[in-house]
Design an enzyme around this catalytic site. Structure first.
Site, short mmCIF file in Angstrom:
data_model
loop_
_atom_site.label_atom_id
_atom_site.label_comp_id
_atom_site.label_asym_id
_atom_site.label_seq_id
_atom_site.Cartn_x
_atom_site.Cartn_y
_atom_site.Cartn_z
N CYS A 142 34.23 27.99 65.01
CA CYS A 142 34.00 28.46 66.04
C CYS A 142 33.98 28.41 67.08
CB CYS A 142 32.85 29.81 65.90
SG CYS A 142 30.87 28.67 65.81
N HIS A 445 26.34 29.25 66.93
CA HIS A 445 27.75 29.76 66.44
C HIS A 445 28.22 29.66 67.70
CE1 HIS A 445 30.62 32.62 65.52
NE2 HIS A 445 30.48 33.30 66.74
#
Length: 494
Positions: A142, A445
């Site tokens: 990510c 994330h």
């Protein structure tokens, strides 16, 4: 293909020792658990020599037919003397082309139709197509996806790469074949610029909901050893490595044509707009390159030292007095603004005992002050907020909310010679922002917000959603990309 533990049909991996099928490490991780369980010593029975050799270390991705070794923690291209791995691969390919093919095509068509329908949005009462494409997460990638989506929405930078001619890296016996990459291969057959170009071309075409940047990630593994493996990485660190390596590769030739010629033809940037870093100018330095003046004054004799440093981004501290306020609407204490961070960066600072300045007049290290000025602003101003810092043996996150403008960031007061700048040349509008969700740099994330043709989008790996300005300004920014304003506008300044 259903897995034998969780019954999921996502990311099937087959063990090449016992043929059992399990899900990949980024679904429920049962394939890796199968390998780990096989390493547990037998307690009730004495191991035989044959049992010790059977360790279930190698498995194959049933979707891409790539082979992976858990012991080496790497993809492999090696085969047995009898070519057994290739036989398994061919068998899986035959299964895919068997009687199930018709059913697969029918399901794929249904998925494509539903994807197309999900890409139709209501904008101003009319239906319009959402042409944005997501990036598949290849395993804690990510950090890479957020940076790639941000850069793809910086039009001048993105268009330059998309207009480059393609490079065919494979020829001869390997032409037209699917390759199974491994880090053991040589580095002379990869091009970061080419794979970066392909990835940017795949975005914003509207032909697919998500693109898999596995070829680009493979090149990243090759030329950036720090990012090998599947651990979470720092998005800012990746961005700097990416830009630096693109810059270095662009300094070479391109199909016999100097890339400096392509830069002038495609980007329309004059030589006066370029900032050289480590050699000749490229589109990287022409777009992101600026110049800082570092001014140091000896507090004993008053000697002044000036040094000019090129930069691609500015890393800003979040002032400590704001660190208790974690949300935009939280009442306790004033809200930290981007201007506070910029002021902290450029304010006069007295260096501490560990950073004593070597004064050439005093002939020894002395106490001194330091101040930064911006001598030249870049076309795209990249601002990195330092959200991670070391305390003892831990790297903690500063979760403070920092207020930032969507339009009209005025950088004139930070310039060394503001009187030489035009009224619009110091104004910047936000193009993209990278956000880190979670508590630590090695976890959490990354997602990104970016504006495209007047609309804001949220990029969360393979998922792309339309969003609004109110949502964007509430984000806890980690990296901000501001584009120099070209046309006059009545927007408010910061």
């Amino acid at each position: 293909m259903k897995k034998q533990v969780c019954r999921s049909n996502k990311s099937p991996w087959v063990c090449l020792t016992c043929s059992s099928v399990h899900c990949g490490r980024y679904v429920n991780g049962h394939a890796k658990k199968h390998y780990e369980d096989a390493q547990i010593p037998l307690t009730n029975h004495k191991k035989t020599e044959k049992q010790e050799k059977v360790q279930h270390t190698v498995c194959m991705d049933c979707s891409s037919y790539s082979t992976y070794c858990y012991r080496c923690d790497d993809f492999v291209v090696n085969d047995t003397k009898l070519g057994l791995v290739q036989k398994v691969r061919e068998h899986l390919q035959n299964l895919e082309n068997s009687a199930f093919t018709a059913d697969r095509h029918r399901k794929r068509k249904l998925l494509e139709n539903s994807s197309l329908n999900s890409k139709l949005l209501k904008v101003n009462g009319s239906t319009t197509a959402l042409c944005a494409t997501g990036l598949r997460n290849l395993g804690n990638t990510c950090f890479m996806n957020a940076i790639l989506q941000s850069l793809s929405n910086i039009q001048q930078f993105c268009c330059y790469f998309k207009e480059l001619p393609a490079v065919e890296l494979r020829n001869g016996k390997t032409a037209g074949r699917r390759t199974y990459h491994t880090r053991s291969q040589g580095d002379n057959n990869v091009s970061l610029v080419e794979e970066f170009r392909k990835t940017l071309c795949a975005l914003w075409q509207g032909s697919q909901t998500a693109f898999s940047p596995e070829s680009l990630f493979y090149v990243v593994w090759k030329i950036m050893p720090n990012f090998r493996g599947y651990q979470q990485q720092d998005a800012h660190e990746f961005m700097r490595y990416l830009l630096d390596h693109l810059h270095l590769e662009l300094q070479g030739g391109f199909n016999g044509v100097s890339r400096s010629v392509i830069l002038q033809e495609n980007s329309g940037l004059s030589a006066s707009n370029k900032c050289c870093i480590n050699g000749a100018s490229t589109v990287v330095t022409a777009i992101f390159g600026g110049i800082l003046q570092n001014e140091v004054n000896c507090l004993i004799c008053g000697t002044e030292s000036r040094k000019f440093d090129p930069f691609l981004d500015l890393s800003l501290d979040i002032p400590s007095q704001f660190r208790n306020k974690r949300t935009k609407n939280q009442e306790n204490g004033p809200t930290c603004t981007l201007r506070d961070c910029l002021r902290s960066f450029t304010d006069l600072e007295e260096l501490d005992e560990t950073e004593l300045y070597m004064c050439h007049k005093c002939k020894k290290k002395q106490k001194s002050t330091k101040k930064f000025w911006i001598q030249k602003l870049p076309k795209v101003l990249c601002l990195h907020l330092k959200r991670f810092h070391w305390t003892a043996y831990l790297r903690n996150k500063v979760d403070t909310y920092v207020e930032f403008p969507l339009r009209g960031l005025d950088m004139k007061c930070y310039l060394l010679e503001p009187e030489n700048s035009g009224p619009e040349s110091c104004l910047y509008d936000l193009a993209a922002v990278v956000v880190h969700h979670g508590s630590g740099v090695g976890s959490g994330h990354y997602t990104a917000y970016a504006t495209h043709e007047g609309r804001w989008f949220h990029f969360n790996d393979s998922t792309v959603t339309l969003t609004d300005e109110e949502t964007v300004v509430k984000a806890k920014a980690y990296i901000l990309f501001y584009v120099e304003r070209q046309a006059k506008s009545g927007s408010d300044k910061l």
